[in-house]
Scaffold this motif. Structure first.
Motif, PDB file in Angstrom:
ATOM      1  N   ALA A   1     -14.547  34.109  19.670  1.00  0.00           N
ATOM      2  CA  ALA A   1     -13.408  34.936  19.258  1.00  0.00           C
ATOM      3  C   ALA A   1     -13.796  35.885  18.136  1.00  0.00           C
ATOM      4  N   ILE A   2     -14.592  35.407  17.184  1.00  0.00           N
ATOM      5  CA  ILE A   2     -15.039  36.259  16.072  1.00  0.00           C
ATOM      6  C   ILE A   2     -15.880  37.413  16.594  1.00  0.00           C
ATOM      7  N   ALA A   3     -16.856  37.099  17.448  1.00  0.00           N
ATOM      8  CA  ALA A   3     -17.752  38.127  17.984  1.00  0.00           C
ATOM      9  C   ALA A   3     -16.978  39.159  18.808  1.00  0.00           C
ATOM     10  N   THR A   4     -16.028  38.701  19.607  1.00  0.00           N
ATOM     11  CA  THR A   4     -15.219  39.620  20.410  1.00  0.00           C
ATOM     12  C   THR A   4     -14.374  40.518  19.521  1.00  0.00           C
ATOM     13  N   CYS A   5     -13.804  39.948  18.468  1.00  0.00           N
ATOM     14  CA  CYS A   5     -13.005  40.728  17.522  1.00  0.00           C
ATOM     15  C   CYS A   5     -13.846  41.819  16.874  1.00  0.00           C
TER      16      CYS A   5
ATOM     17  N   THR B   1     -16.818  43.225  17.979  1.00  0.00           N
ATOM     18  CA  THR B   1     -17.276  44.253  18.917  1.00  0.00           C
ATOM     19  C   THR B   1     -16.124  45.165  19.339  1.00  0.00           C
ATOM     20  N   ASN B   2     -14.968  44.585  19.634  1.00  0.00           N
ATOM     21  CA  ASN B   2     -13.804  45.408  19.985  1.00  0.00           C
ATOM     22  C   ASN B   2     -13.381  46.287  18.806  1.00  0.00           C
ATOM     23  N   GLY B   3     -13.410  45.710  17.602  1.00  0.00           N
ATOM     24  CA  GLY B   3     -12.995  46.447  16.417  1.00  0.00           C
ATOM     25  C   GLY B   3     -13.897  47.640  16.125  1.00  0.00           C
ATOM     26  N   LEU B   4     -15.195  47.480  16.339  1.00  0.00           N
ATOM     27  CA  LEU B   4     -16.123  48.588  16.109  1.00  0.00           C
ATOM     28  C   LEU B   4     -15.895  49.727  17.102  1.00  0.00           C
ATOM     29  N   ILE B   5     -15.523  49.370  18.321  1.00  0.00           N
ATOM     30  CA  ILE B   5     -15.187  50.401  19.307  1.00  0.00           C
ATOM     31  C   ILE B   5     -13.939  51.155  18.857  1.00  0.00           C
TER      32      ILE B   5
ATOM     33  N   ARG C   1     -22.525  45.119  20.840  1.00  0.00           N
ATOM     34  CA  ARG C   1     -22.827  43.763  21.308  1.00  0.00           C
ATOM     35  C   ARG C   1     -23.221  42.861  20.140  1.00  0.00           C
ATOM     36  N   ILE C   2     -22.990  41.564  20.327  1.00  0.00           N
ATOM     37  CA  ILE C   2     -23.450  40.561  19.373  1.00  0.00           C
ATOM     38  C   ILE C   2     -24.157  39.449  20.152  1.00  0.00           C
ATOM     39  N   TRP C   3     -25.373  39.140  19.721  1.00  0.00           N
ATOM     40  CA  TRP C   3     -26.117  37.997  20.255  1.00  0.00           C
ATOM     41  C   TRP C   3     -26.157  36.899  19.192  1.00  0.00           C
ATOM     42  N   LEU C   4     -26.190  35.650  19.625  1.00  0.00           N
ATOM     43  CA  LEU C   4     -26.293  34.509  18.716  1.00  0.00           C
ATOM     44  C   LEU C   4     -27.589  33.769  19.013  1.00  0.00           C
ATOM     45  N   VAL C   5     -28.334  33.436  17.973  1.00  0.00           N
ATOM     46  CA  VAL C   5     -29.582  32.694  18.151  1.00  0.00           C
ATOM     47  C   VAL C   5     -29.265  31.261  18.577  1.00  0.00           C
TER      48      VAL C   5
ATOM     49  N   SER D   1     -19.484  41.624  24.157  1.00  0.00           N
ATOM     50  CA  SER D   1     -19.878  42.994  24.491  1.00  0.00           C
ATOM     51  C   SER D   1     -18.610  43.800  24.735  1.00  0.00           C
ATOM     52  N   ALA D   2     -18.535  44.997  24.139  1.00  0.00           N
ATOM     53  CA  ALA D   2     -17.331  45.826  24.273  1.00  0.00           C
ATOM     54  C   ALA D   2     -17.725  47.281  24.484  1.00  0.00           C
ATOM     55  N   GLY D   3     -16.811  48.055  25.038  1.00  0.00           N
ATOM     56  CA  GLY D   3     -17.074  49.461  25.301  1.00  0.00           C
ATOM     57  C   GLY D   3     -17.484  49.698  26.740  1.00  0.00           C
TER      58      GLY D   3
END
Length: 372
Positions: free
Chosen positions: A36-40, A42-46, A55-59, A71-73
């Motif tokens: 949810a954090i990552a989606t928020c 990526t969407n917010g940056l768009i 996009r955000i990747w997690l190790v 991933s958004a956009g």
């Protein structure tokens, strides 16, 4: 999107972009779900900066690969060529390995670009990649692609944003890990992991608590850690459990009770639903917070006394697994559906129950007796 017109620092643009980043951070503050954090973010940056896609990747825990988390956009799928990136491979893997922020405004000309024709066809000029750092190492990577050039100071803005994103993701990942191992660690030990140092004292013998009560106390500890809690204690009484905390404040800008109430809103509302109480008292240089909850949650005595669940059978299955601390990937495997479908059902559950987070949804389902 900031435009690269000169090498002079545009202070007004920098301050404006920082303000927009602050607004974005406020959206996910206190959240405890990495997806949810990552989606928020990526969407917010768009929305805020007009990027082509983000996009955000997690190790992964073994630190050998990175998993695409959001991933958004232009692209929203999470199962493409870059769904998993080996550590040190491609630009994303190198950023995670070497922890060096990177900005380029000539993406098609970069020799590391896998598909130059794609970048030209999509008119992608700018790329910014930032390691999400905690404890001296990257736990993920934030990447932005833009149709227009990005100003150098925009990378500074993104670096500040990445600190908040990394902290939120680290706390959420730790929280999920703790929820999945409830039998191997006492609640006090889990809370101490959030708070750090020797800030927690335990009074009384720890007792098994209802799952929603445990989750609520862990969420409270997460908030207290962000507020730089100086001292707190966990008290077990006969039928209740109490978390008391002292927060040091700046005398020139003391914390107000209304401000703290807003911060703890996602604890206050479900806590009251469980029959608990939250008390806040403030002075010039210190604030006291006291959360009291029942150790167990009363369940309806019979099925006939339950309010009918608005959830579908599949949504009920997803809810049951969420309450047990499973991640989206685990739920997808158990129910033989995709992670995207899990997210779809989870969003529907939040809408139907009128809540903001999955934890609040679990509280509501537990209160109504919809969980077995």
């Amino acid at each position: 999107m900031p435009n690269l017109t000169s090498h002079d620092l545009d202070v007004s643009r920098l301050l404006f972009d920082l303000k927009r980043c602050g607004e974005l951070v406020s959206r996910f503050t206190g959240w405890l779900e990495p997806d949810a954090i990552a989606t928020c973010v990526t969407n917010g940056l768009i929305e805020q900066f007009g990027c082509a896609f983000t996009r955000i990747w997690l190790v992964e825990p073994d630190r050998r690969t990175l998993r695409l988390l959001a991933s958004a956009g232009l692209y929203t799928r999470l199962d493409g060529d870059f769904a998993r990136v080996p550590m040190g491979a491609f630009k994303v893997g190198k950023i995670a390995q070497h922890c060096i922020p990177f900005l380029s405004n000539c993406l098609p000309d970069e020799d590391w670009v896998k598909d130059r024709e794609w970048a030209i066809a999509k008119e992608i000029q700018g790329f910014a990649g930032l390691p999400l750092m905690t404890d001296g190492q990257a736990i993920g990577v934030l990447a932005l692609f833009s149709h227009r050039p990005m100003a150098p100071e925009f990378l500074e803005v993104l670096q500040i944003l990445s600190l908040s994103v990394a902290g939120a993701l680290a706390s959420a990942v730790n929280h999920q890990a703790l929820l999945q191992t409830p039998d191997t660690a006492h609640l006090s030990e889990q809370m101490a992991a959030f708070l750090g140092g020797h800030k927690l004292s335990l009074l009384g013998t720890e007792q098994p608590l209802a799952l929603p009560v445990t989750q609520l106390l862990l969420q409270m500890a997460h908030h207290l850690a962000k507020l730089s809690c100086q001292y707190c204690r966990l008290v077990y009484d006969t039928d209740t459990v109490v978390l008391e905390a002292m927060l040091a404040t700046d005398p020139t800008q003391p914390l107000q009770a209304d401000t703290l109430t807003e911060i703890f809103q996602d604890v206050l509302v479900p806590g009251q639903a469980l029959g608990g109480e939250l008390h806040i008292q403030t002075w010039v240089d210190v604030a006291q917070v006291r959360l009291q909850l029942p150790q167990q949650v009363d369940q309806p005595s019979s099925r006939s006394s339950k309010i009918a669940s608005p959830l579908s059978e599949r949504e009920q299955e997803v809810m049951q697994l969420l309450a047990q601390g499973h991640r989206d990937r685990d739920i997808a495997e158990q129910l033989y559906i995709s992670e995207r479908t899990v997210k779809f059902h989870a969003k529907n559950m939040l809408d139907k129950l009128g809540v903001r987070t999955r934890i609040q949804a679990v509280f509501e389902a537990t209160k109504q007796g919809w969980l077995n």
